[in-house]
Enzyme design. Structure first.
Site, PDB file in Angstrom:
ATOM      1  N   ASP A   1      -2.791 -17.788   1.479  1.00 52.57           N
ATOM      2  CA  ASP A   1      -4.027 -18.308   0.887  1.00 52.57           C
ATOM      3  C   ASP A   1      -4.543 -19.501   1.686  1.00 52.57           C
ATOM      4  O   ASP A   1      -5.740 -19.624   1.957  1.00 52.57           O
ATOM      5  CB  ASP A   1      -3.844 -18.657  -0.598  1.00 52.57           C
ATOM      6  CG  ASP A   1      -2.598 -19.485  -0.873  1.00 52.57           C
ATOM      7  OD1 ASP A   1      -1.726 -19.600   0.016  1.00 52.57           O
ATOM      8  OD2 ASP A   1      -2.480 -20.032  -1.991  1.00 52.57           O
TER       9      ASP A   1
ATOM     10  N   LYS B   1       3.483 -15.321   1.464  1.00 52.63           N
ATOM     11  CA  LYS B   1       3.536 -16.155   0.255  1.00 52.63           C
ATOM     12  C   LYS B   1       5.005 -16.363  -0.113  1.00 52.63           C
ATOM     13  O   LYS B   1       5.475 -15.919  -1.163  1.00 52.63           O
ATOM     14  CB  LYS B   1       2.767 -15.474  -0.889  1.00 52.63           C
ATOM     15  CG  LYS B   1       1.276 -15.381  -0.663  1.00 52.63           C
ATOM     16  CD  LYS B   1       0.535 -16.664  -0.958  1.00 52.63           C
ATOM     17  CE  LYS B   1       0.471 -16.922  -2.452  1.00 52.63           C
ATOM     18  NZ  LYS B   1      -0.138 -18.249  -2.737  1.00 52.63           N
TER      19      LYS B   1
ATOM     20  N   ASP C   1      -4.918  -7.264   5.923  1.00 48.86           N
ATOM     21  CA  ASP C   1      -6.165  -6.581   5.592  1.00 48.86           C
ATOM     22  C   ASP C   1      -7.246  -7.619   5.280  1.00 48.86           C
ATOM     23  O   ASP C   1      -8.358  -7.593   5.812  1.00 48.86           O
ATOM     24  CB  ASP C   1      -5.893  -5.694   4.355  1.00 48.86           C
ATOM     25  CG  ASP C   1      -6.982  -4.668   4.126  1.00 48.86           C
ATOM     26  OD1 ASP C   1      -7.944  -4.635   4.913  1.00 48.86           O
ATOM     27  OD2 ASP C   1      -6.866  -3.900   3.150  1.00 48.86           O
TER      28      ASP C   1
ATOM     29  N   ASP D   1     -10.473  -9.095   7.850  1.00 49.51           N
ATOM     30  CA  ASP D   1     -11.886  -9.001   7.463  1.00 49.51           C
ATOM     31  C   ASP D   1     -12.571 -10.368   7.484  1.00 49.51           C
ATOM     32  O   ASP D   1     -13.743 -10.479   7.826  1.00 49.51           O
ATOM     33  CB  ASP D   1     -12.038  -8.343   6.083  1.00 49.51           C
ATOM     34  CG  ASP D   1     -12.156  -6.829   6.226  1.00 49.51           C
ATOM     35  OD1 ASP D   1     -11.763  -6.308   7.293  1.00 49.51           O
ATOM     36  OD2 ASP D   1     -12.651  -6.164   5.295  1.00 49.51           O
TER      37      ASP D   1
ATOM     38  N   TYR E   1       0.823  -1.217   0.000  1.00 49.68           N
ATOM     39  CA  TYR E   1       0.000   0.000   0.000  1.00 49.68           C
ATOM     40  C   TYR E   1       0.860   1.272   0.000  1.00 49.68           C
ATOM     41  O   TYR E   1       0.373   2.368  -0.234  1.00 49.68           O
ATOM     42  CB  TYR E   1      -0.955   0.026   1.201  1.00 49.68           C
ATOM     43  CG  TYR E   1      -2.010  -1.062   1.190  1.00 49.68           C
ATOM     44  CD1 TYR E   1      -2.385  -1.688   0.004  1.00 49.68           C
ATOM     45  CD2 TYR E   1      -2.642  -1.468   2.347  1.00 49.68           C
ATOM     46  CE1 TYR E   1      -3.341  -2.684  -0.016  1.00 49.68           C
ATOM     47  CE2 TYR E   1      -3.600  -2.461   2.335  1.00 49.68           C
ATOM     48  CZ  TYR E   1      -3.947  -3.068   1.145  1.00 49.68           C
ATOM     49  OH  TYR E   1      -4.900  -4.059   1.136  1.00 49.68           O
TER      50      TYR E   1
END
Ligand code: NAD
Length: 370
Positions: free
Chosen positions: A227, A194, A251, A255, A143
């Site tokens: 993942d 990852k 993030d 959620d 970001y």
């Protein structure tokens, strides 16, 4: 009585002041019971600040935030301010607080309280008694990484670029927060990245492992591809204690964790900075929800996320685990009696207003203290 703690209270807009008012009743209760007293300063933030000062947060309030032991933040924003220019929008206040206070660690607990499992997006038995913590790196990664932007290529098509970048110190400091958190909980950390396809993920994994081996051998550490971690969170969430991830994966994972526990009105959060010479971190505590203009001023707001944010403040800024436990126990007991604000209403439960929920929590605290 323990020494005073300097606290900056920024209630903000919409339901912010309503849920903060109920939380201040707990502070008053604690001061009266002589368990802890706060040196409370209040300030304007968001639309409330814009109305008076034409800015969502003044330099004076920023200075107060910088000198406080902790900031307790309600919520900001509302339709009245939607057409303001970007740099004076109420939400800019949170971004400035995070940036100027260097709050790089975002803590989001996902807890399922008694009788609340039916509010989850998952099957009841998968989430009953769930208590996990997602730790997200908040100031680095994709970001913020450079280069970034959209460029037009010679053939007229476009190319969008963002850069995932982390340095050793950035990973070390968030890893330390993860391990310190785990020491206050069930001593288990899962680090998600990852590393199979990203060099920054490989570095993340190596550095987290290194910090663990050097400083936190008493904590159990495992690594998981992000993942797979997302899938495991939905498949078997109770296997986790603390999950630590970078800004992007954190993030997403936070959620998912929020959906596990149900209503926005129940979700607290904390953002922490680097420790100072006394070992104390700059810190801001706030509910995950916004100013909920659709229900503001109607006595419908659920004050529990705000109260749980306050409990996090007791635990993480002031090492007052006993008082934090009390607030959380009071909330659990009241929920177990079937009392519900409209957002968490279930069949057969008793629908109550914001202040009636506050009354019930105080009564429960009285019981716990007697
Ligand atoms: P929101 O979180 O304010 O509300 C979403 C929905 O959840 C609404 O239906 C609301 O009534 C409900 N809700 C939220 N908190 C609740 C509570 N404590 N009790 C009962 N119901 C609750 O999100 P939104 O509607 O997207 O945004 C409204 C305003 O808040 C916008 O101006 C937005 O920019 C701002 N916002 C601020 C923050 C913050 O201050 N940290 C965070 C998110 C949104």
């Amino acid at each position: 009585m323990k020494p005073n703690k300097k606290l900056l209270v920024l209630a903000g807009d919409g339901i912010g002041p309503e849920v903060m008012a109920q939380t201040k009743r707990i502070m008053d209760w604690m001061a009266k019971r002589r368990t802890i007293s706060f040196d409370v300063q209040e300030g304007l933030v968001g639309g409330a600040s814009y109305d008076q000062h034409k800015t969502p947060i003044t330099d004076e309030v920023m200075a107060d935030a910088a000198s406080a032991d902790a900031v307790l933040f309600g919520a900001v924003g509302g339709p009245k301010y939607d057409s303001l220019p970007f740099d004076v929008k109420p939400e800019r206040a949170i971004l400035r607080l995070r940036k100027d206070l260097g709050l790089f660690a975002n803590l989001r607990p996902a807890v399922v309280y008694p009788g609340m499992a039916s509010a989850s997006a998952l099957k009841q038995e998968l989430v009953e008694d769930l208590d996990i913590m997602i730790l997200r790196e908040l100031t680095g990664g994709i970001y913020f990484g450079q280069p970034r932007g959209i460029e037009t290529l010679p053939d007229g098509t476009k190319r969008g670029v963002n850069t995932q970048v982390y340095t050793t110190p950035e990973i070390e400091r968030i890893a330390r927060v993860a391990f310190e958190l785990a020491r206050k909980r069930r001593k288990k950390v899962v680090s998600a990245e990852k590393a199979n396809v990203m060099e920054s993920g490989q570095l993340w994994r190596d550095v987290v492992q290194h910090v663990h081996d050097k400083e936190f051998k008493d904590v159990e550490l495992s690594h998981m591809y992000a993942d797979n971690c997302a899938m495991q969170l939905v498949r078997m969430p109770k296997q986790f204690d603390v999950i630590v991830a970078d800004n992007l994966f954190g993030d997403l994972l936070s959620d998912i964790a929020a959906a596990l526990s149900g209503s926005l009105g129940m979700l607290p959060s904390a953002s922490l900075g680097a420790p100072d010479a006394r070992g104390r971190r700059k810190a801001l505590y706030e509910p995950v929800h916004g100013s909920a203009p659709d229900i503001a001023g109607q006595g419908k707001a659920n004050p529990l996320a705000m109260m749980l944010s306050f409990a996090m403040m007791l635990r993480y800024s002031f090492d007052m685990d006993e008082q934090a436990d009390m607030v959380e126990s009071a909330i659990k007991s009241v929920l177990a009696t079937g009392m519900r604000t409209p957002d968490i209403m279930t069949k057969g439960a008793a629908r109550v207003s914001t202040s009636t929920m506050g009354d019930a929590i105080l009564r429960e605290l009285d019981k716990l203290a007697s």
